[in-house]
Design an enzyme around this catalytic site. Sequence first.
Site, short mmCIF file in Angstrom:
data_model
loop_
_atom_site.label_atom_id
_atom_site.label_comp_id
_atom_site.label_asym_id
_atom_site.label_seq_id
_atom_site.Cartn_x
_atom_site.Cartn_y
_atom_site.Cartn_z
CG HIS A 146 -1.78 -0.77 1.23
ND1 HIS A 146 -2.62 -1.43 0.04
CD2 HIS A 146 -2.47 -1.81 2.29
CE1 HIS A 146 -3.79 -2.12 1.22
NE2 HIS A 146 -3.00 -3.11 1.37
CG ASP A 189 -3.28 -8.94 0.86
OD1 ASP A 189 -2.40 -8.92 2.18
OD2 ASP A 189 -4.11 -7.09 1.22
CG HIS A 207 -6.92 -5.44 1.77
ND1 HIS A 207 -6.69 -6.22 2.98
CD2 HIS A 207 -8.45 -4.37 2.52
CE1 HIS A 207 -7.69 -6.16 3.85
NE2 HIS A 207 -8.07 -5.53 3.25
CG ASP A 211 -5.29 -9.37 4.07
OD1 ASP A 211 -4.92 -9.51 2.86
OD2 ASP A 211 -5.28 -8.81 3.51
#
Length: 618
Positions: A148, A188, A190, A244
């Site tokens: 990120h 991931d 996200h 995740d």
Amino acid sequence: MGDVKESGEMNTSERLVGIIYDEKMCKHHTPDGDYHPENPNRIRVIWNKLLANNIPQRCVVLKGKEAEDKYLTAVHSENHVNLIRNISSKQFDSRRNRIASKLNSIYFNEGSSEAAYLAAGSVIELAERIAKGDLNSGAAIVRPPGHHAEYDEAMGFCLFNNVAVAASFLLDERPELGVKKILIVDWDVHHGNGTQKTFWNDSRVLFFSVHRHEFDYLAVWDHILIPVAKKFDPDMIIVSAGFDAADGDPLGGCCVTPYGYSVMLKKLMDFAQGKIMLAFEGGYNLNSIANSFLACMEVLLEDKPVSGSVEAYPFESTWRVIQEVRKKLSSYWPELADELPLKLTSQNAPHPHFLMSNSDSEDEDEKAPIIVSEVVQEVMEPFSKLKVEDSQDQVVTSSSSWRSELSKIDIWYACFGSNMWKPRFLCYIEGGQVDGMKKPCTGSMDKNLPKEILWKNFPHRLYFGRDSTRTWGPGGAAFLHPDSSVGEKTYMCLYKITLEQFNDVLLQENVSSNQMISPAFDLAALQSITNKGSISLEVFKSGWYHNVVYLGNERDIPILTMTCPISDVERFKLGELPLSPPSKEYACTLVKGLVEGGQLSEEEAIAYIEEASLKPLC
């Protein structure tokens, strides 16, 4: 590092697999010692799991290595690198927390700088060894994560973009190694916004980010990623290996099993002569990430064949999304031009009640005090939002039927917190943010403004609880006691909106996803709440505002609000949950709402909020 010696040699294995771990990366933790999902135990539990299964003993174990600034500045600005280098020094002791509070889901302490430099440098080190041919593949057990982090900003638990820095290093600093094209796969849950932005204009890097439930993952792998990867023909693959999306993760809300990860990884090993590196990203259920990482290491070591049934089919809506993605990308990748056969796409999994990324409130899990912080999801064109046709505004979703039905039903949404101020509430309808908010709202599917606005008083207790919110930062948030009480008086702004819009507001108040397949609060719930008085929505149980309360009717239209359940009120009373006054920015929105709504003067509004903040909760 247990009983394993750091070395450049391995004991036994057909494949040369590298692994890198450094306990010093555990020095990065919350400054006050409070629980945070991104904590040192994430890498410790993986390392211990691998040790218990004799994995490091069969690998080339590398020493952690700090990154050099010149490699970091190939991806990040000098200002950003300087900040992360110095943030743990004594000169920042008085400013460290204040700086972190201005960033999205970031904390700093005295060990953050060293951990960040080690995480980026260790990924560089392992990537270089694989590119050289010293190793066939490898895995970097590093933290803080990186995907990120953007050019000039840390965000979403990420300080440096470890994978982007390593890829840039191989392409620009080590051209003699022959790595001319890199495929970065981000599994991931996200979106890897930082990585995508880094290589947006770089044709040497193919970035693929997927965030779906397990069956969807495999379908997207087979029908989008694999055909494109074959054509791209990468020289090396780097996996942003966040776990995740694993079954049981408190943030992800998905269901990928260790076997699911092993299947995805095995499919990737057919490319680039198996030159593949995993770099740890997200993943917050310790048991899930340990088991998933172990499954991946067994694939890299070719420890055992990946066996078992993969006859799993995605949801019907996912097939439509896959078809649309293939259609949109076919001008760049002709391999995706052919439509998938009907025999394949007609095989669907049943819909779950909900697809989501879990709590949008920084809530506590029922069994453990887990404060869930949102990881930024800046998606340029996520699968869940692809338009069927350019001329349409409807996103691809299987929800059109219920939305059409609920769009015909009006309710009054009664607001007692920041949503009393109309511009703030409209963020939930139109999207965006107002001054003081640290993140934008996604908005509702139906962006029509409220049909009417009015004010009423209700005999319920207003109070402020929790000590921080993701939207406003430090300070309490407004809550309404679900039960009425003689002598109490709370001002509430009522917005006349549709039941469809109310569901979208519920979603944004409680979870971080904006994808709703079926309504959380449907017509049956609307009919039953008039007798029950309130309904706690299990689908939002991790959120702070999952208790819908019926406050009566206005012109035969039901008045609904959302707050915490009675069980949380009791926890506030007992001190298990903190009672905290609101932040200045948050309180300002309440004052604006009350003043502009013609209910109180500014002085009266301030006094009203102060009384609610200081009065004991009985």
